[in-house]
Scaffold this motif. Structure first.
Motif, PDB file in Angstrom:
ATOM      1  N   TYR A  51     -33.339 -34.090 -14.202  1.00 26.09           N
ATOM      2  CA  TYR A  51     -33.430 -35.440 -14.712  1.00 26.09           C
ATOM      3  C   TYR A  51     -33.181 -35.131 -16.373  1.00 26.09           C
ATOM      4  O   TYR A  51     -32.430 -36.034 -16.891  1.00 26.09           O
ATOM      5  CB  TYR A  51     -34.998 -35.740 -14.841  1.00 26.09           C
ATOM      6  CG  TYR A  51     -35.338 -37.310 -15.307  1.00 26.09           C
ATOM      7  CD1 TYR A  51     -34.221 -38.239 -14.874  1.00 26.09           C
ATOM      8  CD2 TYR A  51     -36.110 -37.655 -15.985  1.00 26.09           C
ATOM      9  CE1 TYR A  51     -34.505 -39.518 -15.388  1.00 26.09           C
ATOM     10  CE2 TYR A  51     -36.360 -38.928 -16.657  1.00 26.09           C
ATOM     11  CZ  TYR A  51     -35.547 -39.666 -16.218  1.00 26.09           C
ATOM     12  OH  TYR A  51     -35.622 -41.209 -16.717  1.00 26.09           O
ATOM     13  N   LEU A  52     -33.480 -33.961 -17.083  1.00 29.34           N
ATOM     14  CA  LEU A  52     -33.177 -33.903 -18.160  1.00 29.34           C
ATOM     15  C   LEU A  52     -31.920 -33.413 -18.512  1.00 29.34           C
ATOM     16  O   LEU A  52     -31.370 -33.686 -19.695  1.00 29.34           O
ATOM     17  CB  LEU A  52     -34.243 -32.623 -18.847  1.00 29.34           C
ATOM     18  CG  LEU A  52     -35.722 -32.650 -18.702  1.00 29.34           C
ATOM     19  CD1 LEU A  52     -36.269 -31.511 -19.383  1.00 29.34           C
ATOM     20  CD2 LEU A  52     -35.991 -33.731 -19.881  1.00 29.34           C
ATOM     21  N   ARG A  53     -31.106 -33.119 -17.489  1.00 33.01           N
ATOM     22  CA  ARG A  53     -29.870 -32.401 -17.622  1.00 33.01           C
ATOM     23  C   ARG A  53     -28.719 -33.572 -17.083  1.00 33.01           C
ATOM     24  O   ARG A  53     -27.708 -33.152 -16.798  1.00 33.01           O
ATOM     25  CB  ARG A  53     -29.641 -31.191 -16.814  1.00 33.01           C
ATOM     26  CG  ARG A  53     -30.180 -30.112 -17.281  1.00 33.01           C
ATOM     27  CD  ARG A  53     -29.845 -28.890 -16.616  1.00 33.01           C
ATOM     28  NE  ARG A  53     -30.932 -27.518 -17.081  1.00 33.01           N
ATOM     29  CZ  ARG A  53     -30.663 -26.902 -17.934  1.00 33.01           C
ATOM     30  NH1 ARG A  53     -29.267 -26.991 -18.740  1.00 33.01           N
ATOM     31  NH2 ARG A  53     -31.430 -25.967 -18.434  1.00 33.01           N
ATOM     32  N   SER A 133     -33.881 -36.887 -23.345  1.00 32.63           N
ATOM     33  CA  SER A 133     -33.531 -35.735 -22.550  1.00 32.63           C
ATOM     34  C   SER A 133     -33.499 -34.360 -23.379  1.00 32.63           C
ATOM     35  O   SER A 133     -34.041 -33.366 -23.158  1.00 32.63           O
ATOM     36  CB  SER A 133     -33.023 -35.702 -21.107  1.00 32.63           C
ATOM     37  OG  SER A 133     -31.508 -36.180 -21.802  1.00 32.63           O
ATOM     38  N   SER A 136     -36.335 -33.675 -25.729  1.00 31.07           N
ATOM     39  CA  SER A 136     -37.460 -32.819 -25.204  1.00 31.07           C
ATOM     40  C   SER A 136     -36.981 -31.279 -24.809  1.00 31.07           C
ATOM     41  O   SER A 136     -37.798 -30.554 -24.800  1.00 31.07           O
ATOM     42  CB  SER A 136     -37.722 -33.418 -23.773  1.00 31.07           C
ATOM     43  OG  SER A 136     -36.772 -33.742 -22.775  1.00 31.07           O
ATOM     44  N   ARG A 137     -35.754 -31.093 -24.934  1.00 29.48           N
ATOM     45  CA  ARG A 137     -35.235 -29.694 -24.642  1.00 29.48           C
ATOM     46  C   ARG A 137     -35.319 -29.143 -25.991  1.00 29.48           C
ATOM     47  O   ARG A 137     -35.357 -27.760 -26.071  1.00 29.48           O
ATOM     48  CB  ARG A 137     -33.724 -29.805 -23.891  1.00 29.48           C
ATOM     49  CG  ARG A 137     -33.955 -30.290 -22.622  1.00 29.48           C
ATOM     50  CD  ARG A 137     -32.556 -30.539 -21.965  1.00 29.48           C
ATOM     51  NE  ARG A 137     -31.887 -29.165 -22.059  1.00 29.48           N
ATOM     52  CZ  ARG A 137     -30.396 -29.243 -21.650  1.00 29.48           C
ATOM     53  NH1 ARG A 137     -29.660 -30.317 -21.379  1.00 29.48           N
ATOM     54  NH2 ARG A 137     -29.898 -27.974 -21.348  1.00 29.48           N
ATOM     55  N   PHE A 157     -33.115 -42.181 -22.632  1.00 30.39           N
ATOM     56  CA  PHE A 157     -33.314 -40.875 -22.097  1.00 30.39           C
ATOM     57  C   PHE A 157     -32.452 -39.935 -21.475  1.00 30.39           C
ATOM     58  O   PHE A 157     -32.336 -38.857 -21.494  1.00 30.39           O
ATOM     59  CB  PHE A 157     -34.937 -41.055 -21.350  1.00 30.39           C
ATOM     60  CG  PHE A 157     -35.587 -39.718 -21.218  1.00 30.39           C
ATOM     61  CD1 PHE A 157     -36.350 -39.230 -22.285  1.00 30.39           C
ATOM     62  CD2 PHE A 157     -35.298 -39.061 -19.883  1.00 30.39           C
ATOM     63  CE1 PHE A 157     -36.970 -38.000 -21.999  1.00 30.39           C
ATOM     64  CE2 PHE A 157     -35.971 -37.601 -20.082  1.00 30.39           C
ATOM     65  CZ  PHE A 157     -36.892 -37.347 -20.744  1.00 30.39           C
ATOM     66  N   THR A 158     -31.524 -40.773 -20.652  1.00 31.28           N
ATOM     67  CA  THR A 158     -30.692 -40.101 -19.708  1.00 31.28           C
ATOM     68  C   THR A 158     -29.366 -40.712 -20.151  1.00 31.28           C
ATOM     69  O   THR A 158     -28.523 -40.322 -19.205  1.00 31.28           O
ATOM     70  CB  THR A 158     -30.913 -40.376 -18.266  1.00 31.28           C
ATOM     71  OG1 THR A 158     -30.852 -41.591 -18.016  1.00 31.28           O
ATOM     72  CG2 THR A 158     -32.238 -39.631 -17.982  1.00 31.28           C
ATOM     73  N   GLU A 173     -36.663 -46.060 -19.947  1.00 33.97           N
ATOM     74  CA  GLU A 173     -35.918 -44.937 -20.557  1.00 33.97           C
ATOM     75  C   GLU A 173     -36.374 -45.381 -22.129  1.00 33.97           C
ATOM     76  O   GLU A 173     -36.173 -43.968 -22.888  1.00 33.97           O
ATOM     77  CB  GLU A 173     -34.391 -45.599 -20.596  1.00 33.97           C
ATOM     78  CG  GLU A 173     -33.648 -45.444 -19.286  1.00 33.97           C
ATOM     79  CD  GLU A 173     -33.278 -44.144 -19.161  1.00 33.97           C
ATOM     80  OE1 GLU A 173     -32.657 -43.494 -20.147  1.00 33.97           O
ATOM     81  OE2 GLU A 173     -32.794 -43.535 -17.748  1.00 33.97           O
ATOM     82  N   GLN A 176     -39.869 -43.066 -22.485  1.00 35.80           N
ATOM     83  CA  GLN A 176     -39.699 -41.753 -22.367  1.00 35.80           C
ATOM     84  C   GLN A 176     -39.337 -41.020 -23.677  1.00 35.80           C
ATOM     85  O   GLN A 176     -39.620 -39.951 -23.829  1.00 35.80           O
ATOM     86  CB  GLN A 176     -38.886 -41.459 -21.070  1.00 35.80           C
ATOM     87  CG  GLN A 176     -39.690 -41.791 -19.798  1.00 35.80           C
ATOM     88  CD  GLN A 176     -38.808 -41.255 -18.676  1.00 35.80           C
ATOM     89  OE1 GLN A 176     -37.657 -41.337 -18.763  1.00 35.80           O
ATOM     90  NE2 GLN A 176     -39.401 -41.211 -17.523  1.00 35.80           N
ATOM     91  N   THR A 177     -38.134 -41.976 -24.102  1.00 36.55           N
ATOM     92  CA  THR A 177     -37.542 -41.279 -25.455  1.00 36.55           C
ATOM     93  C   THR A 177     -38.683 -41.313 -26.687  1.00 36.55           C
ATOM     94  O   THR A 177     -38.380 -40.364 -27.240  1.00 36.55           O
ATOM     95  CB  THR A 177     -36.265 -42.216 -25.940  1.00 36.55           C
ATOM     96  OG1 THR A 177     -35.518 -42.159 -24.446  1.00 36.55           O
ATOM     97  CG2 THR A 177     -35.630 -41.563 -26.832  1.00 36.55           C
ATOM     98  N   VAL A 369     -41.408 -29.636 -20.200  1.00 39.90           N
ATOM     99  CA  VAL A 369     -39.704 -29.159 -20.344  1.00 39.90           C
ATOM    100  C   VAL A 369     -39.744 -27.903 -21.062  1.00 39.90           C
ATOM    101  O   VAL A 369     -38.730 -27.022 -20.476  1.00 39.90           O
ATOM    102  CB  VAL A 369     -39.136 -30.222 -21.434  1.00 39.90           C
ATOM    103  CG1 VAL A 369     -37.663 -29.815 -21.764  1.00 39.90           C
ATOM    104  CG2 VAL A 369     -38.956 -31.630 -20.889  1.00 39.90           C
TER     105      VAL A 369
END
Length: 781
Positions: A51-53, A133, A136-137, A157-158, A173, A176-177, A369
């Motif tokens: 999901y993060l990628r 995403s 968070s990384r 977020f994505t 979205e 989550q961000t 993450v």
């Protein structure tokens, strides 16, 4: 027929074995749950990483020609900053000779730090619209942005086009961000820029409801006046040219710090700043531009009010304001504040300090993450190792199984002089009333002279009485029924060995039937004085059910490829309990069947290797056994097998340092068993997990083709095994479904066994429910 039985008792207290069995059963549920939780954790980490990628690409429209009839004209023709107050849309422009420098799609670990260095060098504030995403990384980069005084906005977020998403997805979205920002830098923000957005006139009927919804929630949507198109990588000079506003106008300028190679952006940025300052431009953030615009509007309103009062007129209505800035509040200011002061004070309005649940949930997200970012690469490396091991195993099995078949089926091949002397068949039985009669009936047809010893291990269902009745009805005079208190299968086998009359003992399960020629074939290798034990060929008799068919495939592949390979390498790891033969003296030499492990068959096989005895495979000696008829029973059986194998390997771990011929198993067999029966199967779920991961997040078609290729390799191996054993190929139609369902269960069983081993659990011999449906197949030789 003779019978040996202990004195009868009215009541018998539960034995240690029975008490241990009860305790073990009580401990299984927590360990199953723990095994499932481990698998769930692995799956969750993979899903989170996927999901993060979500891929971030060039900032361009994904649709065209959409109607904008529902969008107010003053919005389409207004400035690039859109906010809502009381449900009314308000736009603002960047003041003249002012640039609000914005960056999209970050943070990126390579390019964002480089851009931050340039901005710090020239003391230029900027607004970064970040993908959740990526936040968070790379939380440290976001923290550095905030520390340097830059402004943060949300870019979803994505990086998904929100125009096509449900309200729930839009909310998710954004939220989550916000959580990612809270975890990374301890802030939330009120600024938003939609992916694939551009200038105001591009707002259409699909995207307008999104901006309305977010505006009602207090967000300010930011668009652009000037697009550098740096994502096209046109060259440094063109990036500077395209990012330059016309005729001294102010602008919201778009650049990118992620989403691809941004080396040209980094090179162009310093030159661009110098050029704009030479033209008299100042740089500010979006909030700074909003504040400066509000001040200018306030001044204009004050001038209009003063002019109207001097002419005896009523003051004009206040102009529309944005972001909650009051014209009255700002109109009295001189408007001479520097852009740095404006942006600093504006940050107070755009950023909010994250507190309470939001802060802790954000930190939890960032921590999760962090784990995923490190676990998934490790799993990827493990996948490569597992893949190489699996393919290598398939190749080695095919090559060695073919050599074994050719060697053993030559006309001139012989173990030595035919073995014709009588042997003893030991049948341990615990509550086998459904099967024991069939077992004795099959032995009555044996073409080899045998003595039969049935050891009733404390059965409570009349197994011994049924065995006596069956022997009488069959006219067998070579049957002895020995009863003992319940002590477990190893004890029952040892009891049979002690009472055996002959120097070769054949061991079989009480739910197994032999073909007439099985015993004769099984004992022929004992013509070689170096052979201490022989493994036979176990076949699934109840193969007409789905579970039975799956196990049939597994048995044929396991016995006809694995055992041929191990036999040729002279490191056979297991003599199956369903069909095996031993020299009686060799069994006594190694101390008999051990009760130290659940896999007494593996245990004694390794022990015989270590004493220098040779253990071989006789594929022509066939036994038909009843495989578990339910998933619950199958789980119980395989759990005991896999856990027992681990116990036996650990017990004989010193075989790795054994010297001479007796150390061959430690040098060759032990590593192969550990790799192929424990390590590889435990890691094998990685193949399925990564396949699902790749199908969802990478390339569905390529991933599906890769999975089918692996299935094809397995089908080739299975087909060759079926050919060697002269089995019907129709059962191979069940192989794809076996890979999707049955194999996953075997993974869980092995994980469960590993958890039990690591937690120090103990199990005992478990009795499976039998139906007695397996008899000697028609046409068997």
């Amino acid at each position: 027929m003779t019978t040996t039985t202990p004195p009868r008792r009215r009541r018998r207290a539960p034995s240690k074995i029975e008490r241990a069995r009860g305790k073990a059963a009580a401990l299984q549920k927590p360990r199953v749950i723990l095994a499932l939780l481990l698998l769930l954790a692995l799956t969750s980490v993979m899903l989170l990483d996927g999901y993060l990628r979500a891929e971030v690409g060039g900032d361009q429209r994904v649709r065209s020609g959409a109607s904008s009839s529902d969008v107010p004209d003053d919005v389409l023709e207004g400035g690039p900053i859109l906010s809502f107050r009381g449900g009314q849309a308000v736009t603002q422009s960047v003041p003249d000779k002012t640039i609000a420098l914005t960056f999209d799609d970050g943070p990126n670990p390579t390019w964002t730090p480089e851009i931050l260095k340039v901005l710090e060098k020239y003391d230029v504030p900027a607004t970064f619209f970040l993908v959740g995403s990526m936040v968070s990384r790379y939380p440290d980069i976001v923290d550095d942005m905030v520390d340097q005084g830059h402004e943060i906005g949300i870019h979803t977020f994505t990086h998904v086009d929100l125009s096509y998403q449900s309200d729930a997805r839009i909310t998710r979205e954004i939220e989550q961000t916000q959580l990612a920002l809270a975890g990374a830098a301890g802030i939330t923000t009120t600024l938003f820029r939609a992916p694939y957005s551009s200038e105001m006139d591009a707002i259409d009927n699909y995207s307008w409801p999104v901006y309305q919804k977010l505006g009602e929630e207090g967000y300010t949507s930011v668009f652009i006046d000037t697009d550098s198109d740096d994502w096209k990588k046109p060259g440094v000079s063109k990036i500077i040219k395209w990012a330059t506003p016309e005729d001294g106008e102010g602008a919201s300028v778009l650049m990118h710090d992620a989403g691809g190679d941004r080396s040209q952006t980094v090179k162009a940025l310093g030159t661009y700043i110098e050029k704009m300052r030479a033209k008299g431009y100042t740089f500010t953030t979006i909030s700074g531009a909003m504040e400066e615009s509000s001040e200018q509007q306030g001044q204009q309103q004050g001038q209009q009010a003063a002019g109207g009062a001097s002419a005896g007129q009523q003051p004009a209505a206040p102009a529309q304001q944005s972001g909650g800035q009051s014209g009255g509040q700002s109109g009295g200011q001189s408007g001479e504040q520097s852009s740095g002061q404006n942006s600093t004070s504006a940050l107070q309005a755009a950023h909010r300090t994250a507190t309470g649940t939001t802060l802790y949930e954000g930190k939890a997200l960032v921590a999760a993450v962090w784990v995923a970012e490190r676990v998934v690469p490790a799993l990827s490396a493990g996948l490569v190792v597992v893949g190489v091991a699996v393919i290598g195993r398939f190749g080695m099995m095919l090559v060695l199984a073919r050599r074994h078949y050719r060697k053993r089926n030559k006309r001139r091949f012989s173990w030595g002089p035919p073995v014709t002397r009588p042997v003893t068949v030991i049948v341990p039985a615990y509550n086998e009333k459904e099967c024991i009669a069939n077992t004795l009936e099959s032995l009555a047809k044996s073409t080899h002279s045998i003595e039969i010893i049935v050891v009733d291990d404390g059965s409570s269902d009349g197994t011994s009485e049924i065995a006596r009745a069956a022997a009488d009805s069959l006219g067998l005079t070579n049957v002895r029924v020995i009863r003992q208190e319940n002590a477990g299968k190893p004890a029952a086998l040892n009891n049979g060995v002690r009472n055996a009359s002959h120097d070769i003992v054949v061991m079989m399960d009480g739910d197994t039937v032999f073909e007439p020629d099985t015993v004769r074939q099984l004992v022929q290798p004992f013509a070689d004085p170096g052979v201490g034990a022989v493994a036979g060929n176990a076949k699934v008799g109840n193969r007409n059910t789905m579970i039975g068919a799956w196990q049939h495939i597994e048995y044929v592949m396991g016995f006809n490829l694995d055992r041929r390979m191990y036999d040729l390498l002279r490191c056979m790891p297991t003599i199956p309990g369903a069909i095996g033969a031993f020299r009686r003296d060799a069994v006594l030499q190694v101390g008999g069947m051990s009760e130290d492990t659940l896999a007494e068959d593996t245990d004694i096989t390794i022990a015989m290797h270590r004493e220098g005895w040779r253990v071989v495979y006789q594929e022509h000696a066939r036994a038909w056994t009843e495989a578990p008829g339910s998933l619950k029973q199958l789980w119980s059986q395989r759990y005991r097998w896999s856990y027992g194998t681990m116990q036996a390997l650990w017990k004989h771990r010193k075989s790795l340092t054994d010297k001479g011929p007796s150390g061959r198993f430690g040098r060759v067999g032990m590593p192969l068993v550990v790799i192929f029966q424990i390590v590889t199967p435990v890691c094998a779920p990685l193949i399925d997990v990564f396949t699902a991961y790749a199908m969802i997040f990478v390339d569905f078609k390529a991933s599906l083709l890769a999975w089918l290729a692996v299935l094809g390799v397995q089908l080739v191996c299975a087909g060759y095994a079926f050919k060697l054993d002269k089995e019907k190929y129709r059962y191979l139609l069940m192989l794809p479904l076996q890979q999707l369902a049955y194999r996953q269960m075997m993974y869980l069983v092995l994980i469960h066994s590993c958890v039990t081993a690591l937690t120090g659990g103990r199990l005992r011999w478990q009795k499976l429910k039998r139906t007695g449906e397996v008899g000697t197949p028609a046409g068997a030789s």
